[in-house]
Design a protein around this motif. Sequence first.
Motif, PDB file in Angstrom:
ATOM      1  N   ALA A 108       0.848  -1.195   0.000  1.00 31.26           N
ATOM      2  CA  ALA A 108       0.000   0.000   0.000  1.00 31.26           C
ATOM      3  C   ALA A 108       0.880   1.240   0.000  1.00 31.26           C
ATOM      4  O   ALA A 108       2.041   1.198   0.422  1.00 31.26           O
ATOM      5  CB  ALA A 108      -0.902   0.007   1.230  1.00 31.26           C
ATOM      6  N   ALA A 109       0.312   2.331  -0.466  1.00 35.58           N
ATOM      7  CA  ALA A 109       0.997   3.611  -0.376  1.00 35.58           C
ATOM      8  C   ALA A 109       0.751   4.173   1.015  1.00 35.58           C
ATOM      9  O   ALA A 109      -0.384   4.235   1.485  1.00 35.58           O
ATOM     10  CB  ALA A 109       0.481   4.568  -1.434  1.00 35.58           C
ATOM     11  N   GLY A 110       1.817   4.560   1.672  1.00 34.05           N
ATOM     12  CA  GLY A 110       1.703   5.156   2.996  1.00 34.05           C
ATOM     13  C   GLY A 110       1.776   6.670   2.953  1.00 34.05           C
ATOM     14  O   GLY A 110       1.421   7.347   3.912  1.00 34.05           O
ATOM     15  N   GLY A 111       2.239   7.204   1.820  1.00 28.82           N
ATOM     16  CA  GLY A 111       2.322   8.650   1.692  1.00 28.82           C
ATOM     17  C   GLY A 111       2.786   9.055   0.311  1.00 28.82           C
ATOM     18  O   GLY A 111       3.437   8.280  -0.402  1.00 28.82           O
ATOM     19  N   ILE A 112       2.433  10.262  -0.060  1.00 28.95           N
ATOM     20  CA  ILE A 112       2.846  10.866  -1.323  1.00 28.95           C
ATOM     21  C   ILE A 112       3.417  12.232  -0.987  1.00 28.95           C
ATOM     22  O   ILE A 112       2.779  13.015  -0.279  1.00 28.95           O
ATOM     23  CB  ILE A 112       1.647  11.031  -2.285  1.00 28.95           C
ATOM     24  CG1 ILE A 112       1.041   9.673  -2.643  1.00 28.95           C
ATOM     25  CG2 ILE A 112       2.053  11.815  -3.533  1.00 28.95           C
ATOM     26  CD1 ILE A 112      -0.279   9.776  -3.403  1.00 28.95           C
ATOM     27  N   HIS A 113       4.600  12.517  -1.502  1.00 31.88           N
ATOM     28  CA  HIS A 113       5.225  13.819  -1.307  1.00 31.88           C
ATOM     29  C   HIS A 113       5.435  14.459  -2.669  1.00 31.88           C
ATOM     30  O   HIS A 113       5.873  13.795  -3.615  1.00 31.88           O
ATOM     31  CB  HIS A 113       6.587  13.676  -0.625  1.00 31.88           C
ATOM     32  CG  HIS A 113       6.521  13.022   0.702  1.00 31.88           C
ATOM     33  ND1 HIS A 113       7.640  12.538   1.345  1.00 31.88           N
ATOM     34  CD2 HIS A 113       5.486  12.746   1.534  1.00 31.88           C
ATOM     35  CE1 HIS A 113       7.300  12.010   2.502  1.00 31.88           C
ATOM     36  NE2 HIS A 113       5.984  12.125   2.638  1.00 31.88           N
ATOM     37  N   CYS A 114       5.158  15.738  -2.756  1.00 31.80           N
ATOM     38  CA  CYS A 114       5.429  16.499  -3.968  1.00 31.80           C
ATOM     39  C   CYS A 114       6.284  17.684  -3.558  1.00 31.80           C
ATOM     40  O   CYS A 114       5.846  18.532  -2.780  1.00 31.80           O
ATOM     41  CB  CYS A 114       4.126  16.968  -4.618  1.00 31.80           C
ATOM     42  SG  CYS A 114       4.380  17.875  -6.162  1.00 31.80           S
ATOM     43  N   TYR A 115       7.518  17.704  -4.054  1.00 30.07           N
ATOM     44  CA  TYR A 115       8.455  18.766  -3.721  1.00 30.07           C
ATOM     45  C   TYR A 115       8.595  19.703  -4.917  1.00 30.07           C
ATOM     46  O   TYR A 115       8.907  19.262  -6.019  1.00 30.07           O
ATOM     47  CB  TYR A 115       9.835  18.193  -3.401  1.00 30.07           C
ATOM     48  CG  TYR A 115       9.813  17.131  -2.324  1.00 30.07           C
ATOM     49  CD1 TYR A 115       9.448  17.443  -1.022  1.00 30.07           C
ATOM     50  CD2 TYR A 115      10.164  15.826  -2.612  1.00 30.07           C
ATOM     51  CE1 TYR A 115       9.431  16.465  -0.030  1.00 30.07           C
ATOM     52  CE2 TYR A 115      10.151  14.846  -1.632  1.00 30.07           C
ATOM     53  CZ  TYR A 115       9.789  15.172  -0.347  1.00 30.07           C
ATOM     54  OH  TYR A 115       9.774  14.211   0.624  1.00 30.07           O
ATOM     55  N   ILE A 116       8.370  20.981  -4.678  1.00 28.19           N
ATOM     56  CA  ILE A 116       8.605  21.995  -5.697  1.00 28.19           C
ATOM     57  C   ILE A 116       9.553  23.006  -5.091  1.00 28.19           C
ATOM     58  O   ILE A 116       9.235  23.664  -4.099  1.00 28.19           O
ATOM     59  CB  ILE A 116       7.294  22.654  -6.163  1.00 28.19           C
ATOM     60  CG1 ILE A 116       6.357  21.586  -6.723  1.00 28.19           C
ATOM     61  CG2 ILE A 116       7.593  23.739  -7.201  1.00 28.19           C
ATOM     62  CD1 ILE A 116       4.984  22.078  -7.088  1.00 28.19           C
ATOM     63  N   LEU A 117      10.739  23.089  -5.692  1.00 28.78           N
ATOM     64  CA  LEU A 117      11.793  23.969  -5.195  1.00 28.78           C
ATOM     65  C   LEU A 117      12.085  25.050  -6.227  1.00 28.78           C
ATOM     66  O   LEU A 117      11.940  24.813  -7.432  1.00 28.78           O
ATOM     67  CB  LEU A 117      13.053  23.167  -4.905  1.00 28.78           C
ATOM     68  CG  LEU A 117      12.910  22.151  -3.777  1.00 28.78           C
ATOM     69  CD1 LEU A 117      12.465  20.813  -4.313  1.00 28.78           C
ATOM     70  CD2 LEU A 117      14.203  22.010  -3.038  1.00 28.78           C
ATOM     71  N   ASP A 118      12.533  26.194  -5.758  1.00 25.22           N
ATOM     72  CA  ASP A 118      12.886  27.273  -6.677  1.00 25.22           C
ATOM     73  C   ASP A 118      14.316  27.085  -7.186  1.00 25.22           C
ATOM     74  O   ASP A 118      14.977  26.093  -6.855  1.00 25.22           O
ATOM     75  CB  ASP A 118      12.670  28.642  -6.026  1.00 25.22           C
ATOM     76  CG  ASP A 118      13.639  28.944  -4.884  1.00 25.22           C
ATOM     77  OD1 ASP A 118      14.612  28.176  -4.658  1.00 25.22           O
ATOM     78  OD2 ASP A 118      13.421  29.961  -4.206  1.00 25.22           O
ATOM     79  N   ARG A 119      14.785  28.019  -7.977  1.00 20.72           N
ATOM     80  CA  ARG A 119      16.127  27.937  -8.584  1.00 20.72           C
ATOM     81  C   ARG A 119      17.243  27.762  -7.563  1.00 20.72           C
ATOM     82  O   ARG A 119      18.271  27.170  -7.863  1.00 20.72           O
ATOM     83  CB  ARG A 119      16.423  29.191  -9.392  1.00 20.72           C
ATOM     84  CG  ARG A 119      15.705  29.305 -10.688  1.00 20.72           C
ATOM     85  CD  ARG A 119      16.086  30.626 -11.358  1.00 20.72           C
ATOM     86  NE  ARG A 119      15.280  30.868 -12.526  1.00 20.72           N
ATOM     87  CZ  ARG A 119      15.700  30.648 -13.757  1.00 20.72           C
ATOM     88  NH1 ARG A 119      16.903  30.194 -13.973  1.00 20.72           N
ATOM     89  NH2 ARG A 119      14.897  30.896 -14.775  1.00 20.72           N
TER      90      ARG A 119
END
Length: 176
Positions: A108-119
Amino acid sequence: TELADEFVQAVPDATIAVFPAIVRTVEGTSYDPAAAERIATFIRDNALGTGQTADLQFEPGEAEGVQFRLFKKSVEAIGKQRDDYAGDADYLLVTEYLLTPTRSGGMAAGGIHCYILDRSGENAFSFLLNSHHKPFVDAGLRRPDQSTESRAWLVEQCTGVALEALKGQVASANDQ
């Protein structure tokens, strides 16, 4: 935050480099470049900027601690590796999926992370999803076994959930 506001304002015209998804299991960390392709296409198709794939695999660090601590450590580790990317994108996007075995022998999926970083590698618009979030629960991110096919299905489904959440988060921020 100020960086989140800047991201939301810039996103329609931004170039976003999308990297292979980080897939964490009890066996270790692997990467999924197909998820990056799907995300880049989604970004372009949904007016969320210009998505372009990048081959670099960021090392997220050790998988230890509760989810939020892991999230913070991963975004920090990825930010420190920002200079490893030679491209000229406005933002970097990396997804991370936490896949865990179930008591019944499945996965099972225990978590989803989406990282958006700047320059500069600073956290611009990152978020996490888990069983406390309705879209995560509604997605039914469970498989009856731990096969390669089940893993691939979970990665594909996690990618879809992350993309819809990203689209919703940007829309919500624009409405404020």
